[in-house]
Enzyme design. Structure first.
Site, PDB file in Angstrom:
ATOM      1  N   ASN A  38       0.815  -1.015  -0.113  1.00 18.40           N
ATOM      2  CA  ASN A  38       0.033   0.013  -0.008  1.00 18.40           C
ATOM      3  C   ASN A  38       0.917   1.146   0.002  1.00 18.40           C
ATOM      4  O   ASN A  38       1.799   1.089   0.182  1.00 18.40           O
ATOM      5  CB  ASN A  38      -1.140  -0.076   1.147  1.00 18.40           C
ATOM      6  CG  ASN A  38      -0.352   0.191   2.510  1.00 18.40           C
ATOM      7  OD1 ASN A  38       0.477   1.238   2.743  1.00 18.40           O
ATOM      8  ND2 ASN A  38      -0.476  -0.855   3.694  1.00 18.40           N
ATOM      9  N   ARG A 155      -8.887  -3.709  -2.687  1.00 20.92           N
ATOM     10  CA  ARG A 155      -8.693  -4.982  -2.058  1.00 20.92           C
ATOM     11  C   ARG A 155      -9.738  -6.115  -2.302  1.00 20.92           C
ATOM     12  O   ARG A 155      -9.806  -6.736  -3.099  1.00 20.92           O
ATOM     13  CB  ARG A 155      -8.308  -4.962  -0.530  1.00 20.92           C
ATOM     14  CG  ARG A 155      -7.042  -3.839  -0.395  1.00 20.92           C
ATOM     15  CD  ARG A 155      -5.692  -4.808  -0.804  1.00 20.92           C
ATOM     16  NE  ARG A 155      -4.511  -3.891  -0.321  1.00 20.92           N
ATOM     17  CZ  ARG A 155      -3.780  -4.152   0.888  1.00 20.92           C
ATOM     18  NH1 ARG A 155      -4.080  -4.909   1.866  1.00 20.92           N
ATOM     19  NH2 ARG A 155      -2.752  -3.285   0.778  1.00 20.92           N
ATOM     20  N   HIS A 184      -8.598   0.541   2.245  1.00 22.49           N
ATOM     21  CA  HIS A 184      -9.538  -0.166   2.947  1.00 22.49           C
ATOM     22  C   HIS A 184     -10.925   1.055   3.333  1.00 22.49           C
ATOM     23  O   HIS A 184     -10.248   1.616   3.586  1.00 22.49           O
ATOM     24  CB  HIS A 184      -9.070  -0.905   4.287  1.00 22.49           C
ATOM     25  CG  HIS A 184      -8.481  -2.135   3.628  1.00 22.49           C
ATOM     26  ND1 HIS A 184      -7.157  -2.721   4.536  1.00 22.49           N
ATOM     27  CD2 HIS A 184      -8.646  -3.117   3.036  1.00 22.49           C
ATOM     28  CE1 HIS A 184      -6.588  -3.684   4.150  1.00 22.49           C
ATOM     29  NE2 HIS A 184      -7.625  -4.200   3.244  1.00 22.49           N
ATOM     30  N   ALA A 272       3.060   1.070   8.090  1.00 20.12           N
ATOM     31  CA  ALA A 272       2.664  -0.162   7.543  1.00 20.12           C
ATOM     32  C   ALA A 272       1.095   0.016   6.864  1.00 20.12           C
ATOM     33  O   ALA A 272       0.491  -0.653   5.905  1.00 20.12           O
ATOM     34  CB  ALA A 272       2.531  -1.173   8.078  1.00 20.12           C
ATOM     35  N   CYS A 278      -7.681  -1.297  12.289  1.00 25.24           N
ATOM     36  CA  CYS A 278      -6.679  -2.356  11.814  1.00 25.24           C
ATOM     37  C   CYS A 278      -6.269  -3.299  12.753  1.00 25.24           C
ATOM     38  O   CYS A 278      -6.237  -4.462  12.378  1.00 25.24           O
ATOM     39  CB  CYS A 278      -5.781  -1.817  10.772  1.00 25.24           C
ATOM     40  SG  CYS A 278      -6.133  -0.423   9.671  1.00 25.24           S
TER      41      CYS A 278
HETATM   42  N1  ARG Z   1      -0.059  -3.646   5.635  1.00 26.88           N
HETATM   43  C1  ARG Z   1      -1.049  -3.832   5.721  1.00 26.88           C
HETATM   44  C2  ARG Z   1      -1.765  -4.210   4.233  1.00 26.88           C
HETATM   45  O1  ARG Z   1      -1.368  -3.394   3.471  1.00 26.88           O
HETATM   46  C3  ARG Z   1      -1.873  -2.949   6.687  1.00 26.88           C
HETATM   47  C4  ARG Z   1      -3.520  -3.607   6.633  1.00 26.88           C
HETATM   48  C5  ARG Z   1      -4.465  -2.560   7.231  1.00 26.88           C
HETATM   49  N2  ARG Z   1      -5.645  -2.726   7.732  1.00 26.88           N
HETATM   50  C6  ARG Z   1      -6.721  -2.008   7.753  1.00 26.88           C
HETATM   51  N3  ARG Z   1      -7.708  -2.788   8.054  1.00 26.88           N
HETATM   52  N4  ARG Z   1      -6.985  -1.179   7.004  1.00 26.88           N
HETATM   53  O2  ARG Z   1      -2.639  -5.128   3.965  1.00 26.88           O
END
Ligand code: ARG
Length: 288
Positions: A38, A155, A184, A272, A278
Site C-alpha cells: 500500500n 482489495r 480499505h 505499514a 486495523c
Molecule cells: N500493511 C497492511 C496491508 O496493506 C495494512 C492493513 C491495514 N488494515 C486495515 N484494516 N486497513 O494489508
C-alpha cells in the site's frame, strides 16, 4: 423547524451499536515493513519495534479502560501484517468467515486465523471457492443498521459483497473507494452508533457517497487531510471513541454527541498503513 432541529442536534439520543465490546488483537512481535503493498509502506522506513510494542500495549489498556474486552492470538514469525486482525475476516455470531487476501504476502495469515477461531469454538465457513474473489474482512466490511456496508476498489472485490450479503442474509451497500491511500473502507468510514458515523466521502465514488450519506442520518464528514491522518480508523467502545488522531474540530463534534475521545497513538503501525481499527477485529458481531 430550525429551532427544534438545532435542539435535537445538540442533544441527540444516540442508540449504541450492538457490537464492538470484544476484540481480537495480535501483538507486534514480528511486525515490520518488509514489503510494500500500500502507498504508506516503504521498506526503508522501519517501524521502531519497542515503540510499536508500547503503542500496542497502550491500545489494549485503552480498550480495557473504556470497558472493552481484548482477546489475543499469537504472532507468527514472517507474517508482519498479522497484527492487523481487522483483515482476518468477519464474525457472524459463532461463525467466522475468513478473508481471501489479494496479496500473496498476506495469504499465509489465513491458516493461523482459522486455527485461532476453530480453537475458540467458532465454525469457520469460507464464503467462496473462487480464490480470486478477494475479501479483506472487517477492513472492508461493517454492520450498520443490521446491514452490510462494504468497500471495494483496491482489495475486496465488488463481486464479493453480494455473495457475503447472501450468506449473512442481509441487504448490502457497496462503497467504491477511489483513493489508493485509503485502500480499505475502515480508513474512510467508522460507524459510531445507529445515527452517527465518521465518513470521508471525498475518497468515494460520488454515487457511493450519495447512497451512504442517505443511509447514515447524521454523518461527521471528514476533510481529506483529516482522513489521511487516519482519523476514521477508530473504534467505539462504550462511550469512548479510540482514535489514532483526532482533529480539534472532530473532537468538538464528538463531545457534542456525548462521546469521550481517547487518542491512542499508533505512529509505528501507520508506517505499514494501519491504525487503531486495523489492529482490532470485533468478535461480538451477529447479523440479524
Ligand atoms: N500493511 C497492511 C496491508 O496493506 C495494512 C492493513 C491495514 N488494515 C486495515 N484494516 N486497513 O494489508
Amino acid at each position: 423547524m430550525a429551532g427544534s432541529d438545532s435542539l435535537e442536534r445538540s442533544n441527540p439520543t444516540k442508540q449504541a451499536l450492538n457490537w464492538g465490546r470484544t476484540y481480537l488483537m495480535c501483538p507486534p512481535d514480528y511486525f515490520g515493513v518488509f514489503y510494500e503493498i500500500n502507498p504508506w509502506m516503504h521498506t526503508q522506513v522501519a517501524p521502531d519495534r519497542d515503540l510499536a510494542h508500547k503503542q500496542w500495549d497502550n491500545l489494549v489498556a485503552n480498550i480495557k479502560q473504556a470497558g472493552g474486552i481484548v482477546q489475543t492470538m499469537e504472532a507468527v514469525d514472517g507474517l508482519p501484517d498479522l497484527v492487523f486482525t481487522a483483515n482476518a475476516g468477519l464474525v457472524n455470531g459463532r461463525t467466522f468467515i475468513p478473508s481471501q487476501f489479494k496479496f500473496p504476502e498476506r495469504q499465509p495469515e489465513v491458516i493461523y486465523n482459522n486455527a485461532w477461531f476453530r480453537a475458540h469454538d467458532f465454525e469457520v465457513v469460507e464464503f467462496s471457492h473462487d480464490p480470486h474473489l478477494y475479501f479483506e474482512g472487517c477492513g472492508d466490511a461493517f454492520m450498520v443498521h443490521g446491514q452490510l456496508v462494504a468497500g471495494y476498489g483496491f482489495r475486496t472485490e465488488l463481486g464479493a459483497h453480494a455473495v457475503l450479503a447472501k450468506q449473512l442474509g442481509v441487504p448490502f451497500h457497496s462503497i467504491h473507494l477511489i483513493d489508493d491511500r485509503l485502500y480499505h473502507l475502515d480508513i474512510s468510514f467508522c460507524p459510531l452508533d445507529e445515527r452517527h458515523a465518521l465518513v470521508a466521502p471525498d475518497v468515494w465514488h460520488h454515487s457511493s457517497a450519495e447512497d451512504i450519506l442517505q443511509f447514515i442520518p447524521e454523518p461527521l464528514v471528514l476533510e481529506l487531510d483529516e482522513a489521511l491522518a487516519f482519523s476514521a480508523n477508530s473504534i467505539v467502545v462504550g462511550n469512548t471513541v479510540i482514535m489514532p488522531h483526532c482533529p480539534t474540530r472532530v473532537e468538538r463534534i464528538l463531545h457534542k454527541w456525548g462521546y469521550e475521545v481517547c487518542v491512542s497513538p499508533v505512529t509505528e503501525f501507520l508506517k505499514a498503513g494501519g491504525g487503531v481499527r486495523c489492529l482490532t477485529l470485533a468478535l461480538d458481531v451477529t447479523y440479524p
